[in-house]
Design a protein around this motif. Structure first.
Motif, PDB file in Angstrom:
ATOM      1  N   ILE A   1      30.235  14.119 -23.493  1.00 17.81           N
ATOM      2  CA  ILE A   1      28.600  14.493 -24.526  1.00 17.81           C
ATOM      3  C   ILE A   1      28.286  14.000 -24.893  1.00 17.81           C
ATOM      4  N   GLU A   2      29.143  12.519 -25.002  1.00 16.64           N
ATOM      5  CA  GLU A   2      28.098  11.058 -25.493  1.00 16.64           C
ATOM      6  C   GLU A   2      27.303  10.340 -24.861  1.00 16.64           C
ATOM      7  N   ALA A   3      27.714  10.733 -23.883  1.00 23.73           N
ATOM      8  CA  ALA A   3      26.946   9.793 -22.573  1.00 23.73           C
ATOM      9  C   ALA A   3      25.674  11.240 -22.087  1.00 23.73           C
ATOM     10  N   PHE A   4      25.669  12.392 -22.199  1.00 24.91           N
ATOM     11  CA  PHE A   4      25.046  13.304 -21.908  1.00 24.91           C
ATOM     12  C   PHE A   4      23.710  13.345 -23.272  1.00 24.91           C
ATOM     13  N   LYS A   5      23.842  12.602 -23.830  1.00 26.24           N
ATOM     14  CA  LYS A   5      23.286  12.759 -25.146  1.00 26.24           C
ATOM     15  C   LYS A   5      21.911  11.539 -24.906  1.00 26.24           C
ATOM     16  N   LYS A   6      22.646  10.796 -24.419  1.00 20.99           N
ATOM     17  CA  LYS A   6      22.016   9.072 -24.471  1.00 20.99           C
ATOM     18  C   LYS A   6      20.996   9.149 -23.208  1.00 20.99           C
ATOM     19  N   ASN A   7      20.705  10.961 -22.320  1.00 22.00           N
ATOM     20  CA  ASN A   7      19.402  11.332 -21.357  1.00 22.00           C
ATOM     21  C   ASN A   7      18.966  11.693 -22.660  1.00 22.00           C
ATOM     22  N   LYS A   8      17.615  12.165 -22.450  1.00 22.69           N
ATOM     23  CA  LYS A   8      16.275  12.252 -24.291  1.00 22.69           C
ATOM     24  C   LYS A   8      16.107  13.512 -22.883  1.00 22.69           C
ATOM     25  N   LEU A   9      15.642  13.197 -21.737  1.00 23.97           N
ATOM     26  CA  LEU A   9      14.635  14.109 -20.706  1.00 23.97           C
ATOM     27  C   LEU A   9      15.950  15.539 -20.483  1.00 23.97           C
ATOM     28  N   ALA A  10      17.178  14.627 -20.260  1.00 20.25           N
ATOM     29  CA  ALA A  10      18.309  15.900 -20.167  1.00 20.25           C
ATOM     30  C   ALA A  10      18.157  17.255 -21.482  1.00 20.25           C
ATOM     31  N   LEU A  11      18.265  16.511 -22.096  1.00 21.73           N
ATOM     32  CA  LEU A  11      18.752  17.411 -23.548  1.00 21.73           C
ATOM     33  C   LEU A  11      17.574  17.802 -24.016  1.00 21.73           C
ATOM     34  N   PHE A  12      16.619  17.442 -23.453  1.00 23.43           N
ATOM     35  CA  PHE A  12      15.178  18.477 -23.655  1.00 23.43           C
ATOM     36  C   PHE A  12      15.212  19.942 -23.308  1.00 23.43           C
ATOM     37  N   PHE A  13      15.631  19.039 -22.187  1.00 19.54           N
ATOM     38  CA  PHE A  13      15.295  20.457 -20.871  1.00 19.54           C
ATOM     39  C   PHE A  13      16.683  21.218 -21.273  1.00 19.54           C
ATOM     40  N   LEU A  14      17.705  20.531 -21.692  1.00 21.23           N
ATOM     41  CA  LEU A  14      18.982  21.756 -22.082  1.00 21.23           C
ATOM     42  C   LEU A  14      17.813  22.909 -23.345  1.00 21.23           C
ATOM     43  N   TYR A  15      17.587  22.155 -24.136  1.00 20.15           N
ATOM     44  CA  TYR A  15      16.930  22.749 -25.139  1.00 20.15           C
ATOM     45  C   TYR A  15      16.393  23.507 -25.034  1.00 20.15           C
ATOM     46  N   THR A  16      15.355  23.555 -23.827  1.00 22.31           N
ATOM     47  CA  THR A  16      14.212  24.526 -23.276  1.00 22.31           C
ATOM     48  C   THR A  16      15.676  25.267 -22.709  1.00 22.31           C
ATOM     49  N   ILE A  17      16.485  25.209 -21.807  1.00 24.89           N
ATOM     50  CA  ILE A  17      16.618  26.535 -21.156  1.00 24.89           C
ATOM     51  C   ILE A  17      17.356  27.289 -22.191  1.00 24.89           C
ATOM     52  N   ILE A  18      18.117  27.078 -23.375  1.00 27.00           N
ATOM     53  CA  ILE A  18      18.914  27.901 -24.669  1.00 27.00           C
ATOM     54  C   ILE A  18      17.822  28.460 -24.772  1.00 27.00           C
ATOM     55  N   GLY A  19      16.941  27.220 -25.964  1.00 28.10           N
ATOM     56  CA  GLY A  19      15.517  28.181 -26.153  1.00 28.10           C
ATOM     57  C   GLY A  19      14.838  29.728 -24.970  1.00 28.10           C
ATOM     58  N   LEU A  20      14.817  29.374 -24.589  1.00 32.44           N
ATOM     59  CA  LEU A  20      14.143  30.413 -23.174  1.00 32.44           C
ATOM     60  C   LEU A  20      15.536  31.700 -23.235  1.00 32.44           C
ATOM     61  N   ILE A  21      16.600  31.797 -23.405  1.00 33.17           N
ATOM     62  CA  ILE A  21      17.712  32.248 -23.470  1.00 33.17           C
ATOM     63  C   ILE A  21      17.574  32.729 -24.334  1.00 33.17           C
ATOM     64  N   ALA A  22      17.553  32.474 -25.563  1.00 34.25           N
ATOM     65  CA  ALA A  22      17.867  32.928 -26.901  1.00 34.25           C
ATOM     66  C   ALA A  22      16.841  33.637 -26.898  1.00 34.25           C
ATOM     67  N   PHE A  23      15.348  33.461 -26.166  1.00 35.44           N
ATOM     68  CA  PHE A  23      14.124  34.548 -26.342  1.00 35.44           C
ATOM     69  C   PHE A  23      13.595  35.533 -25.802  1.00 35.44           C
ATOM     70  N   ILE A  24      14.449  35.780 -24.210  1.00 35.69           N
ATOM     71  CA  ILE A  24      14.478  36.179 -23.605  1.00 35.69           C
ATOM     72  C   ILE A  24      15.603  37.672 -24.474  1.00 35.69           C
ATOM     73  N   ILE A  25      15.961  37.220 -24.792  1.00 32.69           N
ATOM     74  CA  ILE A  25      17.639  38.055 -25.267  1.00 32.69           C
ATOM     75  C   ILE A  25      16.649  38.698 -26.639  1.00 32.69           C
ATOM     76  N   ILE A  26      15.578  38.169 -27.350  1.00 33.60           N
ATOM     77  CA  ILE A  26      15.887  38.602 -28.364  1.00 33.60           C
ATOM     78  C   ILE A  26      14.365  39.228 -28.109  1.00 33.60           C
ATOM     79  N   GLN A  27      13.847  38.488 -27.455  1.00 33.63           N
ATOM     80  CA  GLN A  27      12.040  39.187 -27.358  1.00 33.63           C
ATOM     81  C   GLN A  27      11.533  40.739 -27.154  1.00 33.63           C
ATOM     82  N   PRO A  28      13.065  42.187 -26.484  1.00 36.93           N
ATOM     83  CA  PRO A  28      12.576  42.925 -26.378  1.00 36.93           C
ATOM     84  C   PRO A  28      12.359  43.995 -27.882  1.00 36.93           C
ATOM     85  N   TYR A  29      13.345  43.741 -28.545  1.00 38.56           N
ATOM     86  CA  TYR A  29      13.368  43.192 -30.704  1.00 38.56           C
ATOM     87  C   TYR A  29      12.759  43.175 -31.270  1.00 38.56           C
TER      88      TYR A  29
END
Lengths: 293, 263
Positions: free
Chosen positions: A14-42
């Protein structure tokens, strides 16, 4: 040296992964997207992805309206709300992607472990693999998609039935490399049963490879869904998916004012694919212990 | 020290290997007795068949090799007739365990020292959880690893070669075997560590009442640890005897030439 005192594989990964800022950004993008499509209908003021909207003044369908306050992403050629359809489609595509990725890699892992470790079955499984692998994947996909009733389960089944082959071969090759290392022979000689060696000594070596494979399988499955739907063998028109949306939008590629119907789903698809690909690659790098120090 | 009835008895063993276009007889009618509590060293040059002999005792002959004739008797069973892995699981570890020559590769680099010792205890002694851990620490300290409870969660790469060999020995002991096979146990270690490990093996043999079978081409090592020596040449045992007899009064010309090559 002090740092290694409390070395733990997963913390370091996890430490090594966190050093890769671009990947971290895309990880947050995925999490955000998944969260959004789950709550969007409500959320308030959401429209139905399948209902056809009609202009009350004239009684006509509200077809091909460009993005506006009422319809955020516009409407399509029969008056459905694009905003609702895009997110319903993303939901469906991600569901297919995750299910296919998990199943095909699970089957591939199991077959690969047996293939690599049980020497008696090596010949049989190799033959089966060669036969299946020599039939072009697309032909199997098309034939099955033709003969079975179109639907979500069909498309998942069709993709799993061909998808496990690659994982199985990958796992098998790794197992063959690892199984004859001296500590595994030592373990065998000291009376450890085969399944235990496979589970305790071999499986941990496969984790990073499998995680990468799964994260690449998800966009691949979504892409295949788009492809199958595009050639008319995928999901029925009634179920919104990224494939269906792109297929519908394809007709307007030449009409500048209606191009949004193709562009928006294509952009969402690109974001998903690039995100998973980047995150998967970064994780594979991070999970390699050589990159931990 | 010696009982009359052997613990393990090899009778007229013949092992053959299938090569591309010929069959090679590697072990040619070999007979050898191993008595309880003794340590027997098999010496011989490379290619004499030492490793093949040992592999046949634990059922890990390479795929193209097989036992063609002869018996290996152990506790009333003929090991030479064993076919399936299930049969071998009764022998491996519990009855016959092995220490490998290369401590760098004999440990799984992904798992902690402690968990690897503990696994052998869980498998062969039936202890679980805290008890298994306690026993693992005891054995690790017994093989000379101080502060074993602190080093329990360390990985093999954090250990030196000598320490790793101690861990390998600990794992073999954790199986509670009757016979311990040591295949060149000190070849990969430097000389001072060699002496320590040999001393350790001598002590453990008395403590655990082990029967040890050494495989070696290092006659210096053999002189330090073995009670009896068997000289092997081209798939046969050509001379067996007490260490002193073999070293000071060798009978066979091959043994004489082997000894004369000592530095």
């Amino acid at each position: 040296m002090m740092k290694n005192l409390k070395y733990s594989y997963w913390t370091s990964t996890i430490e090594a992964f966190k050093k890769n800022k671009l990947a971290l950004f895309f990880l947050y993008t995925i999490i955000g997207l998944i969260a959004f499509i789950i709550i969007q209908p409500y959320l308030p003021n959401q429209k139905s992805p399948v209902a056809i909207y009609i202009d009350k003044a004239t009684g006509f369908q509200l077809i091909n309206r460009p993005p506006s306050k009422e319809f955020w992403f516009g409407t399509n050629s029969i008056g459905q709300d694009m905003w609702a359809r895009i997110w319903a489609g993303t939901r469906m595509s991600l569901l297919i992607g995750f299910t296919v990725a998990l199943w095909e890699n699970f089957i591939g892992l199991m077959v690969g472990l047996v293939w690599g470790y049980v020497r008696r079955l090596e010949g049989i499984i190799s033959t089966i693999y060669n036969v299946l692998n020599n039939i072009p994947k697309t032909i199997i996909l098309i034939l099955l998609a033709y003969t079975l009733k179109p639907g979500v389960l069909t498309i998942i089944f069709v993709m799993c039935i061909t998808g496990w082959l690659d994982t199985a071969r990958l796992v098998r090759n790794l197992v063959v490399i690892i199984r004859d290392r001296e500590y595994n022979i030592a373990s065998r000689i000291l009376g450890t049963p085969g399944y235990r060696i496979a589970y305790k000594n071999i499986l941990p070596y496969l984790v990073s490879t499998l995680v990468l494979k799964i994260s690449l399988s998800i966009p691949a499955a979504i892409g295949y869904e788009v492809f199958l739907t595009y050639i008319g063998l995928g999901l029925p028109v009634g179920i919104p998916s990224l494939g269906n949306l792109i297929n519908e939008g394809r007709g307007y590629i030449t009409v500048a004012s209606l191009r949004y119907q193709l562009m928006i789903p294509a952009i969402v698809l690109s974001i998903i694919t690039v995100s998973f690909y980047t995150v998967g690659n970064a994780f594979a790098d991070a999970s390699d212990p050589k990159n931990h120090f | 020290m010696r009982e009359k009835k052997p613990l393990l008895s090899i009778e007229d063993l013949v092992i053959k290997f299938q090569l591309k276009d010929q069959i090679v007889e590697v072990i040619k009618g070999l007979s050898l007795n191993l008595y309880k509590g003794e340590s027997l060293a098999i010496v011989g040059e490379s290619g004499a068949g030492k490793s093949v002999l040992v592999k046949s005792l634990i059922g890990v002959l390479d795929k193209n090799g097989w036992i063609d004739a002869g018996k290996i008797l152990y506790k009333g069973m003929d090991i030479a007739k064993f076919k399936s892995e299930d049969e071998w699981l009764k022998i491996r570890g519990k009855e016959i365990a092995m220490v490998f020559q290369e401590p760098m590769t004999a440990l799984n680099p992904l798992r902690t020292i402690g968990s690897q010792v503990e696994e052998a205890i869980v498998l062969h002694q039936g202890l679980r959880g805290r008890e298994a851990r306690k026993e693992a620490i005891r054995i690790l300290e017994d093989v000379g690893i101080k502060d074993a409870d602190k080093l329990y969660k360390r990985y093999p790469h954090e250990f030196s070669g000598g320490m790793r060999q101690r861990v390998v020995i600990a794992i073999a002991l954790a199986c509670k075997p009757q016979i311990l096979i040591c295949d060149e146990p000190t070849t990969a270690l430097d000389v001072t560590i060699q002496a320590q490990i040999l001393k350790l093996l001598n002590r453990l043999q008395e403590e655990y009442n082990l029967t040890i079978l050494y495989i070696s081409h290092d006659l210096g090592v053999v002189a330090k640890v073995a009670h009896r020596v068997a000289v092997m040449y081209k798939g046969k045992i050509i001379e067996v005897g007490n260490v002193k007899d073999i070293f000071y009064r060798p009978k066979d010309p091959y043994t004489i030439s082997l000894l004369s090559k000592l530095p």
